[in-house]
Design a protein around this motif. Structure first.
Motif, PDB file in Angstrom:
ATOM      1  N   LYS A  79      33.156  42.691  42.276  1.00  0.00           N
ATOM      2  CA  LYS A  79      34.610  42.637  42.147  1.00  0.00           C
ATOM      3  C   LYS A  79      35.035  42.141  40.768  1.00  0.00           C
ATOM      4  O   LYS A  79      35.844  42.774  40.089  1.00  0.00           O
ATOM      5  CB  LYS A  79      35.212  41.727  43.237  1.00  0.00           C
ATOM      6  N   SER A  80      34.486  40.995  40.367  1.00  0.00           N
ATOM      7  CA  SER A  80      34.874  40.456  39.057  1.00  0.00           C
ATOM      8  C   SER A  80      34.420  41.385  37.938  1.00  0.00           C
ATOM      9  O   SER A  80      35.097  41.507  36.912  1.00  0.00           O
ATOM     10  CB  SER A  80      34.261  39.069  38.843  1.00  0.00           C
ATOM     11  N   THR A  81      33.285  42.016  38.133  1.00  0.00           N
ATOM     12  CA  THR A  81      32.794  42.951  37.119  1.00  0.00           C
ATOM     13  C   THR A  81      33.777  44.113  36.941  1.00  0.00           C
ATOM     14  O   THR A  81      34.065  44.531  35.816  1.00  0.00           O
ATOM     15  CB  THR A  81      31.397  43.483  37.536  1.00  0.00           C
TER      16      THR A  81
ATOM     17  N   LEU B   8      44.415  39.515  39.058  1.00  0.00           N
ATOM     18  CA  LEU B   8      44.151  38.145  39.495  1.00  0.00           C
ATOM     19  C   LEU B   8      42.820  38.104  40.248  1.00  0.00           C
ATOM     20  O   LEU B   8      42.637  38.822  41.229  1.00  0.00           O
ATOM     21  CB  LEU B   8      45.275  37.665  40.418  1.00  0.00           C
ATOM     22  N   ASP B   9      41.887  37.251  39.791  1.00  0.00           N
ATOM     23  CA  ASP B   9      40.571  37.155  40.430  1.00  0.00           C
ATOM     24  C   ASP B   9      40.521  35.923  41.329  1.00  0.00           C
ATOM     25  O   ASP B   9      40.434  34.799  40.855  1.00  0.00           O
ATOM     26  CB  ASP B   9      39.471  37.084  39.357  1.00  0.00           C
ATOM     27  N   GLU B  10      40.616  36.143  42.616  1.00  0.00           N
ATOM     28  CA  GLU B  10      40.637  35.064  43.623  1.00  0.00           C
ATOM     29  C   GLU B  10      41.624  33.951  43.244  1.00  0.00           C
ATOM     30  O   GLU B  10      41.259  32.777  43.167  1.00  0.00           O
ATOM     31  CB  GLU B  10      39.220  34.515  43.848  1.00  0.00           C
ATOM     32  N   PRO B  11      42.895  34.321  43.039  1.00  0.00           N
ATOM     33  CA  PRO B  11      43.861  33.359  42.493  1.00  0.00           C
ATOM     34  C   PRO B  11      44.262  32.259  43.458  1.00  0.00           C
ATOM     35  O   PRO B  11      44.813  31.251  43.030  1.00  0.00           O
ATOM     36  CB  PRO B  11      45.076  34.234  42.180  1.00  0.00           C
TER      37      PRO B  11
ATOM     38  N   PHE C  67      41.469  34.425  35.400  1.00  0.00           N
ATOM     39  CA  PHE C  67      40.033  34.293  35.664  1.00  0.00           C
ATOM     40  C   PHE C  67      39.767  33.668  37.030  1.00  0.00           C
ATOM     41  O   PHE C  67      40.565  32.885  37.527  1.00  0.00           O
ATOM     42  CB  PHE C  67      39.379  33.370  34.618  1.00  0.00           C
ATOM     43  N   GLN C  68      38.591  33.974  37.559  1.00  0.00           N
ATOM     44  CA  GLN C  68      38.166  33.369  38.827  1.00  0.00           C
ATOM     45  C   GLN C  68      38.030  31.854  38.679  1.00  0.00           C
ATOM     46  O   GLN C  68      38.463  31.101  39.529  1.00  0.00           O
ATOM     47  CB  GLN C  68      36.822  33.989  39.247  1.00  0.00           C
ATOM     48  N   ASN C  69      37.447  31.410  37.559  1.00  0.00           N
ATOM     49  CA  ASN C  69      37.302  29.977  37.330  1.00  0.00           C
ATOM     50  C   ASN C  69      38.310  29.548  36.262  1.00  0.00           C
ATOM     51  O   ASN C  69      38.163  29.879  35.091  1.00  0.00           O
ATOM     52  CB  ASN C  69      35.875  29.676  36.865  1.00  0.00           C
TER      53      ASN C  69
HETATM   54 MG   LIG Z   1      34.009  37.230  41.458  1.00  0.00          MG
END
Ligand SMILES: [Mg+2]
Ligand SMILES: Nc1ncnc2c1ncn2[C@@H]1O[C@H](COP(=O)(O)OP(=O)(O)OP(=O)(O)O)[C@@H](O)[C@H]1O
Ligand SMILES: Nc1ncnc2c1ncn2[C@@H]1O[C@H](COP(=O)(O)OP(=O)(O)O)[C@@H](O)[C@H]1O
Ligand SMILES: [Mg+2]
Lengths: 271, 280
Positions: free
Chosen positions: B45-47, B168-171, B91-93
């Motif tokens: 997903k993030s990729t 949005l990555d896992e916001p 970002f996720q983090n």
């Molecule tokens: Mg991810």
């Protein structure tokens, strides 16, 4: 086994993050800590392995004042998995990450090998054994942190947001292992915003707000208390809302989808 | 509908990784859609998001096959800063995103890079701070706030830029439940008023499905499902993939043929409505 006595903590920058906290965690308990962002949850759990020391008051872990102990010796019995995995991971490979704690605590070569193998398999990380932790996805990093701490088998397990980045199957696995640890008499403390994950386990639930504990009671009492939920910026698990909308009797809750199914099939003639 | 994102026969293999993170992905997103990407941890997903905002291939090395276009720009042939004019990325983090010495400065930073006038920057920073409820901490340094507060700051910084495409990555992963709900309402509102295209990676679908036009499910670097959320969630095989199917939807699948629902209920209120209809 963990006792907070009138603990206040003020961050070096002057922020009061804990305000006169008194609370006990006993052996074999499952405890959830919930509450708004910035309520003080992480600050609280960082006192459990001595990473932070109270500004005022005392924290005792297995009877020892944490100010008299090193983080390493406390960690052998109280394993903490931190909210941000990047702060926990430092080894060059995934398997070395799990080995590190085990070696430090003096486990034999054989045991280290076995435990590393078990932990990586359990968390679905074995194919990454020789890759760098920095190359893992966010959820994989979190599972690596869990694997590393579970491997040395502490008596108390403290997990700060363990479900971040985890899919449903990994959450189910995590729930299984938590239940297993509880049957072994271990204590599990979960900090989590993931109420759908917490709800089926029906933990003792501590609600924090602005550095204070504003409630400490069973999940079924917390998540049906509308004013408490609003104050702590929580919402109801879907199954609680469903039970209320179906006018399920007082005191009865659907703790999981199976109890909900049974109630519905008893009550409704569908189709 | 013009396609704002087009991905064609795309494969990406990070250098040094045991297997490709994405394999032969084809995806097109219409202008103005809200799409959710779901799937097991590590499925890519993030990729996929990094490929849309240009971090792949410009910052991550690896084998890159196929094409990715945003707004008709070929991502591999434009710099990250050019692409950033179209795409806002959370970002996720959050720690990978915030780095200035105060929360307020951090939110202003992206706007300064866009070259906006000072007055406009001030207005937007103020707006974003209130939108995310972080006024109380705006003068603190990023290392002096909680993780959930960091996530809010990261989101505020991106929303302030009012990007045409919002990713949005896992916001909501670090937000308390009510703030998570507020964020989703905010994103929906911005989408409606500013006509944004929104792509969100999320595990917890319970809060999000009701605002999405589309649910894309990935597994092992491939897209295995891509349709209107209710259609996708109808398939009970998703439960074995590890997608965060809401409890209500799982309950509905558990009841199998014992109850007949006209539509798949996504929320407790839909469930109760439908079961009453079924009873009558
Ligand atoms: Mg991810
Ligand atoms: N290093 C620090 N220096 C100063 N203040 C801090 C620091 N870390 C946290 N704080 C502040 O202390 C309070 C409690 O933070 P803490 O991290 O314990 O919250 P939390 O309940 O874990 O929140 P979240 O749900 O966002 O993780 C907040 O007001 C936060 O801004
Ligand atoms: N920087 C990186 N270098 C090498 N491999 C990576 C990197 N980031 C992610 N991966 C790998 O690519 C795969 C997909 O990761 P990612 O897209 O982050 O997954 P998701 O976001 O779905 O959890 C995983 O196998 C992961 O280990
Ligand atoms: Mg925290």
């Amino acid at each position: 086994m963990i006792e907070f006595n009138s603990v206040t903590y003020i961050h070096p920058a002057g922020v009061k993050a804990l305000d006169d906290i008194t609370v006990k965690f006993g052996q074999g308990e499952l405890v959830a800590i919930v509450g708004a962002n910035g309520a003080g949850k992480t600050t609280l759990v960082k006192h459990m392995n001595g990473l932070l020391k109270p500004t005022k008051g005392t924290v005792k872990v297995f009877g020892y004042d944490t100010t008299q102990q090193t983080v390493a010796s406390l960690s052998r019995r109280v394993g903490v998995v931190f909210q941000n995995s990047d702060h926990q991971l430092f080894s060059d490979t995934v398997e070395h990450e799990v080995e590190f704690g085990l070696r430090n605590f003096g486990f034999s070569h054989e045991v280290v090998k076995q435990r590393v193998d078990w932990a990586l398999r359990f968390f679905g990380l074995n194919e990454y054994a020789t890759t760098s932790p920095m190359m893992l996805s966010g959820g994989e990093k979190k599972r690596l942190c869990l694997a590393a701490v579970l491997a040395w088998d502490p008596d108390v397990l403290v997990l700060d947001e363990p479900t971040v980045g985890q899919d449903l199957l990994n959450k189910e696995k995590l729930e299984q292992i938590i239940r297993l640890l509880l049957t072994q008499g271990k204590t599990v403390i979960l900090v989590s915003h993931d109420i759908e994950f917490l709800w089926p386990m029906q933990p003792r639930t501590i609600v924090m707000s602005r550095g204070k504990i504003i409630a400490d009671k069973p999940a079924s009492k917390v998540f049906t208390d509308d004013s408490l939920l609003a104050e702590a910026r929580l919402i109801k698990p879907q199954l609680v809302e469903l039970a209320q909308r179906l006018n399920v009797g007082d005191g009865e809750v659907f703790d999981n989808i199976y109890t909900a199914k049974k109630w519905i099939l008893d009550r409704f003639r569908c189709a | 509908m013009p396609k704002i994102i087009e991905i064609k026969g795309f494969t990406f293999h990070y250098a040094g990784s045991p297997r490709p993170a994405l394999t032969d992905v084809n995806l097109s997103i219409d202008d103005g859609e809200i799409a959710i990407i779901a799937g097991p941890s590590g499925c890519g997903k993030s990729t996929l998001l990094r490929s849309i905002n240009g971090l792949i291939p410009h910052m991550y090395s690896g084998t890159y096959i196929g094409e990715v276009y945003i707004n008709n720009l070929k991502v591999s042939e434009h710099t990250i800063s050019e692409i950033a004019k179209h795409v806002g990325y959370v970002f996720q983090n959050p720690e990978n995103q915030i780095f200035m010495f105060s929360v307020e400065r951090d939110i202003a930073f992206g706007l300064e890079n866009l070259g906006l006038p000072r007055e406009e920057i001030k207005k937007r920073v103020d707006w974003a701070i209130d939108l995310l409820g972080i006024r109380e901490i705006m003068h603190r340094a990023p290392h002096e706030i909680s993780d959930g507060q960091k996530q809010r700051v990261a989101i505020a910084g991106v929303l302030a830029m009012k990007p045409k495409i919002l990713i949005l990555d896992e916001p909501t992963s670090l937000l308390d439940p009510l703030s998570a709900l507020d964020l989703i309402t905010t994103v929906k509102h911005l989408h409606d008023t500013l006509k944004l295209t929104v792509i969100v990676v999320e595990h917890r679908l319970d809060l999000l499905v009701s605002i999405a036009d589309r649910l894309i499910v990935m597994e092992d670097g491939k897209i295995i499902s891509n349709n209107e959320p209710r259609e996708v969630l109808k398939d009970d095989r998703l439960l074995t993939v590890g997608v965060g199917v809401p409890s209500i939807v799982r309950l509905r699948h558990l009841l199998k043929d014992a109850c007949i629902f006209k539509h798949l209920p996504l929320t407790p209120s839909e469930f109760v409505e439908q079961i009453n209809v079924a009873q009558r």
